[in-house]
Design an enzyme around this catalytic site. Sequence first.
Site, PDB file in Angstrom:
ATOM      1  N   LYS A   1      37.244 -43.329  13.984  1.00 23.34           N
ATOM      2  CA  LYS A   1      36.119 -42.392  13.900  1.00 23.34           C
ATOM      3  C   LYS A   1      36.666 -40.984  13.790  1.00 23.34           C
ATOM      4  CE  LYS A   1      32.536 -44.937  16.446  1.00 23.34           C
ATOM      5  NZ  LYS A   1      31.573 -44.873  17.567  1.00 23.34           N
ATOM      6  N   GLY A   2      35.883 -40.116  13.166  1.00 19.03           N
ATOM      7  CA  GLY A   2      36.264 -38.714  13.029  1.00 19.03           C
ATOM      8  C   GLY A   2      35.028 -37.863  12.868  1.00 19.03           C
ATOM      9  N   ARG A   3      35.260 -36.575  12.617  1.00 14.70           N
ATOM     10  CA  ARG A   3      34.110 -35.680  12.475  1.00 14.70           C
ATOM     11  C   ARG A   3      33.355 -35.938  11.175  1.00 14.70           C
ATOM     12  NH1 ARG A   3      37.738 -30.179  12.073  1.00 14.70           N
ATOM     13  NH2 ARG A   3      39.271 -30.934  10.582  1.00 14.70           N
TER      14      ARG A   3
ATOM     15  N   ASP B   1      45.634 -30.029   5.155  1.00 11.32           N
ATOM     16  CA  ASP B   1      45.354 -30.620   6.477  1.00 11.32           C
ATOM     17  C   ASP B   1      46.383 -31.717   6.768  1.00 11.32           C
ATOM     18  OD1 ASP B   1      44.091 -30.921   8.897  1.00 11.32           O
ATOM     19  OD2 ASP B   1      42.509 -32.232   8.127  1.00 11.32           O
TER      20      ASP B   1
END
Length: 514
Positions: A226-228, A346
Amino acid sequence: MFLFRSVIMDSLHWRKLLHLLILFVFLRSNIVNGLKCYCNSDSPSCPNSTCETDGYCYASTALDNGEMKHTYHCIELKALIPIEHPFSCSTTRTRNESVVIQCCNSRDMCNRDLRLELHTKPPDKETSSETAAAWQFLPWVMGLMLLSACAAISFWWAHRYPKTIKRESRSLFAPEDSLCETRHPMMTATIRDMIELTTSGSGSGLPLLVQRSIARQIQLVDIIGKGRFGEVWRGRWRGENVAVKIFSSREECSWFREAEIYQTVMLRHENILGFIAADNKDNGTWTQLWLITDYHENGSLFDFLTAKTIDANTLIKMALSIATGLAHLHMDIVGTKGKPAIAHRDLKSKNILVKLNLTCVIGDLGLAVRHNVASDSVDVPSTNRVGTKRYMAPEVLDESMDSRQFDPYKRSDVYSLGLVLWEMARRCGTACDDYQPPYYDCVPPDPALDDMRRAVCIERRRPVLPNRWHSDPVLSAISKVMKECWYQNPAARLTALRIKKTLANIATTDNYKL
């Protein structure tokens, strides 16, 4: 008389001005409001069964539990991939029996009159009995044809290779026999096969219809992250594992950008995460944004280093593969089907995945920027997301970087690569250290920009190099590379290509088997 004529002329002028004013207001209202479409959802974006868009009006008919469901809505211009032939407006090549889609932009409410029908006609009663009778004989006919074909092949094989007929005849009618195989090669093709069979050699990915076909056949198995942006799932397609990155609706810009970057010409590389497909799946309530890539069961480099230690051979192999992938991103390939230079923006251990052979691939290109050589400009994504604070270069933290030039973005990536090398080196050797993120000893676990700016820009701190590294030839050599990656002055840092060559020389000098 002259006075009367002047009054008439003045009135004509005023009438023309009034007409022009009305026309201007009408055109301006159309420009501001955009295209109006009919919609039938209960969402706030559909007040009074009307929505406005700068793209297309949308209509679809889908089969839901045996009933036809008609959906009407708007599609924004930024959601059309690609703009000249968006797959969100395309039905599959054969107008299948599950969904039919059509878009229009000829006039306001142009989708209201679109009543799309699925091709699910039942057979006529008069011909059904005749068809059933014909189908009864079909297996016999097919069986005879198959036997005849196999007999002919056996006869030909016996006369062509008489010495080996006995050995070959044992497996001639075996179930795995391929001589009588009649299935189309695309029906049994793997994803790798499909990429080789359907791409034109440009390296820009699968055709959009093939992407959509793959996306519609994937079964989600379990969630792996999961992430933003949303969630990552492990999916299955014809027995193969794939990774499905599902973006939330508010991250539509990130999904669009990442799909766009992954389909850049000549981007495909063994050290860049393999892109398979992108699709938006509308279930009637909300739209799921899917990005489908290769699946690597070892997970991210962060997960791998947290759970395992590595030896010097693996350290060099991993570091060289990451530097090779970054060098390919940064390099521009000149030609009619050339590749522009790309900066990641990133780069971190969580965005690097570990393959089964312990080499690495770089993923998560949602923030990447491309260099436009013709205009010497930078194609920056419209998303408001920024990189991970812990891995930001000093010039990014203090906002001194010239964002109009492309080279500063590459130098920022190199700084982040130096931090990733430090993370890997800490987990190398028999007396290795516990995993820790960069700057763990001087900033909070979830640092703010001010925390990172104070440590990196004002105090000019860098990750600590343990004393044991100086006595190890590999760790000592790699520590020199990482220190040249995180210089305060961006112009003094190594390039990704120089790092790749240096790591390759380290591997050759110390005779490590990569």
